[in-house]
Design a protein around this motif. Structure first.
Motif, PDB file in Angstrom:
ATOM      1  N   UNK A 181      -8.308  -3.416 -11.207  1.00  0.00           N
ATOM      2  CA  UNK A 181      -8.067  -2.237 -11.188  1.00  0.00           C
ATOM      3  C   UNK A 181      -8.027  -2.090 -13.336  1.00  0.00           C
ATOM      4  N   UNK A 182      -8.175  -1.353 -13.377  1.00  0.00           N
ATOM      5  CA  UNK A 182      -7.937  -0.763 -14.731  1.00  0.00           C
ATOM      6  C   UNK A 182      -6.718   0.284 -14.572  1.00  0.00           C
ATOM      7  N   UNK A 183      -5.872   0.366 -15.451  1.00  0.00           N
ATOM      8  CA  UNK A 183      -5.067   1.271 -15.547  1.00  0.00           C
ATOM      9  C   UNK A 183      -4.654   1.518 -16.989  1.00  0.00           C
ATOM     10  N   UNK A 194       1.389  10.242 -11.022  1.00  0.00           N
ATOM     11  CA  UNK A 194       1.695  10.009  -9.272  1.00  0.00           C
ATOM     12  C   UNK A 194       0.387   9.552  -9.491  1.00  0.00           C
ATOM     13  N   UNK A 195       0.776   8.201  -8.064  1.00  0.00           N
ATOM     14  CA  UNK A 195      -0.335   7.616  -7.630  1.00  0.00           C
ATOM     15  C   UNK A 195      -0.153   7.736  -5.730  1.00  0.00           C
ATOM     16  N   UNK A 231      -1.599   4.718   3.466  1.00  0.00           N
ATOM     17  CA  UNK A 231      -0.846   3.329   3.398  1.00  0.00           C
ATOM     18  C   UNK A 231      -1.364   1.447   3.682  1.00  0.00           C
ATOM     19  N   UNK A 232      -0.930   0.568   2.769  1.00  0.00           N
ATOM     20  CA  UNK A 232      -1.812  -0.420   2.730  1.00  0.00           C
ATOM     21  C   UNK A 232      -2.845   0.002   1.636  1.00  0.00           C
ATOM     22  N   UNK A 233      -3.012   0.493   0.667  1.00  0.00           N
ATOM     23  CA  UNK A 233      -3.532   1.447  -0.625  1.00  0.00           C
ATOM     24  C   UNK A 233      -3.805  -0.199  -2.058  1.00  0.00           C
ATOM     25  N   UNK A 234      -2.328  -0.658  -2.121  1.00  0.00           N
ATOM     26  CA  UNK A 234      -2.464  -1.191  -2.806  1.00  0.00           C
ATOM     27  C   UNK A 234      -1.154  -0.781  -3.637  1.00  0.00           C
ATOM     28  N   UNK A 252      -8.782  -0.760  -4.978  1.00  0.00           N
ATOM     29  CA  UNK A 252      -9.101   0.144  -5.756  1.00  0.00           C
ATOM     30  C   UNK A 252      -8.879   1.261  -6.528  1.00  0.00           C
ATOM     31  N   UNK A 253      -9.387   1.682  -8.023  1.00  0.00           N
ATOM     32  CA  UNK A 253      -8.557   3.259  -7.615  1.00  0.00           C
ATOM     33  C   UNK A 253     -10.046   4.207  -7.451  1.00  0.00           C
TER      34      UNK A 253
END
Lengths: 213, 264
Positions: B25-27, B36-37, B41-44, B226-227
């Protein structure tokens, strides 16, 4: 009038002092053992686990005699009273360490996590967040354990500590009043335990508020 | 200063056993941004937040948070010291789904504890600031209440005040309203909105799409670690680019639409 009552009351002091000292020692040993069992060093965990299982698996009677004969052979020469306090403290400390371990694990992970997120070091978390809450949970089982310790102090008579039970035996050997004497001794033990229970209930009330859980 | 990156994650991976929860993941988060993310559920999402303040340690990747740089090499045995980790955490406040107030302390004690223990603030001064923070979240009259005497919404507001007491540069919210009764959600969102208006940098994992639309500068959609999308709220809600985001929104909005059909 019961023969030897003043002697019994004097011996009660010995029983009370031995119990209080043993309780203090047991708390220190219990805390240290609980910490050792969570340690990152395997050797500490092993030693603590061994100590707890030995105490749990042998009679107190044997433990007291064992320590009484073991200490001099290690070159440690201390009064019988001190030997008795150490034996009671070692015995009770192992049970207390189990209670501490149980109480600590029952405190939710979120309590620790919130503190970690606020940059608290682990030692501060233990001291400020975990232990105060664990102590509250432990108070009822601790009271039971301390009551048992007071009664178990009667076993110190076998290594010649002149406490309540030993004194009663001495009185009976000259007064020939076993029934009255043992009833008096039973009442004294009962009162000691009763007072301990009152103190515990007072502590529980003054310190739990609505907080616990 | 707006525009300075305060969080920068590069190729961060995290696995729990065989399960890879974050896949490279890059952020980047700039100072003052509200993000906001969202995602199933369970997506990390939560794990991503928890990597930022190192409640979870990434298995690999690099991390810059508020001036602390950390490099996580896969297979390296190097652990960061408690001191290094805690220096980073001092700049990062976190609010949990389950509040996690300390049960043996009053609201005021909860808020003043960390400044006293960590920053060595004198007790009287800490109490004064804590009282002001409680006022800020609308609970000035609840300072001597224990958590068990407070509603969920009140507990969460105390938890926000507690995090603010350390004067963080960024606030992480991990589903702050998910454990609340519906009628208590609003009071917590109000406090968060005020905080956003005051210019706090915020990363919020949430299912409150209304909040995302109103407050967020960016919405990040995550799925399977992943984003997948990272854009302004309006384009995310109206023109999602990926199929999975479309499905996610359809499920979410479909449910709301059903709720809104008038019942005779």
């Amino acid at each position: 009038m019961l023969t030897g009552l003043p002697e019994l009351l004097e011996a009660t002091q010995t029983t009370a002092v031995a119990s209080i000292l043993a309780i203090a020692l047991a708390l220190v040993i219990g805390l240290a053992t609980a910490a050792a069992r969570q340690s990152q060093w395997l050797i500490l965990r092993k030693i603590a686990g061994f100590y707890v299982s030995v105490i749990r698996g042998t009679p107190l009677y044997i433990q007291i005699l064992g320590i009484y004969f073991l200490l001099p052979s290690l070159g440690i020469d201390i009064p019988r009273f001190a030997t008795g306090v150490i034996a009671l403290g070692l015995n009770s400390g192992s049970y207390i360490s189990e209670m501490i371990g149980g109480a600590v694990t029952s405190i939710s992970k979120g309590q620790t996590e919130a503190a970690r997120a606020l940059a608290m070091p682990m030692s501060t978390i233990q001291r400020r967040i975990i232990l105060p809450q664990a102590l509250r949970l432990m108070l009822p089982p601790l009271t039971l354990e301390f009551t048992a310790l007071v009664k178990n102090s009667a076993f110190l008579s076998i290594i010649g500590v002149v406490e309540l039970t030993r004194t009663a035996q001495q009185i009976i050997s000259v007064s020939f009043q076993p029934t009255q004497t043992w009833i008096a001794v039973a009442i004294i033990y009962f009162v000691l335990c009763f007072v301990l229970g009152l103190v515990a209930r007072y502590l529980e009330r003054s310190f739990s508020v609505q907080a616990a859980r | 200063m707006s525009g300075t990156p305060i969080v920068n994650l590069r190729a961060v991976c995290k696995s729990f056993g065989d399960l890879q929860v974050l896949k490279s993941v890059d952020l980047q988060v700039k100072l003052g941004e509200k993000i906001c993310i969202v995602g199933p559920s369970g997506s990390g999402k939560s794990t991503l937040l928890r990597c930022i303040n190192l409640l979870e340690e990434p298995n690999s990747g690099q991390l810059d948070v508020a001036g602390t740089h950390m490099d996580f090499e896969p297979g390296s045995a190097r652990k960061f010291s408690e001191k290094e980790v805690n220096r980073l955490r001092q700049s990062v406040g976190m609010v949990f789904q389950s509040f996690n107030l300390w049960n043996h302390m009053t609201a005021l004690q909860n808020v003043m504890e960390a400044p006293i223990q960590i920053k060595g603030v004198p007790k009287a001064q800490a109490a004064e600031s804590a009282q002001m923070l409680l006022q800020r979240v609308g609970l000035g009259n609840k300072s001597s209440s224990y958590p068990s005497q407070l509603s969920g919404g009140q507990q969460q507001r105390v938890a926000i005040a507690r995090a603010l007491a350390m004067d963080p540069k960024i606030m992480l919210f991990d589903e702050p309203t998910s454990a609340l009764d519906p009628e208590l959600v609003g009071e917590v969102l109000d406090v968060m909105e005020k905080l956003a208006d005051d210019g706090m940098t915020m990363l919020v994992v949430t299912h409150e799409m209304g909040f995302a639309v109103e407050v967020a500068d960016r919405v990040i959609f995550m799925d399977h670690g992943a984003i997948l999308e990272d854009c302004v709220p309006s384009s995310f809600f109206h023109q999602p680019k990926t199929e999975r985001a479309k499905q996610f929104l359809a499920r979410l909005l479909g449910r709301n639409a059903r709720l809104q059909t008038p019942v005779e």
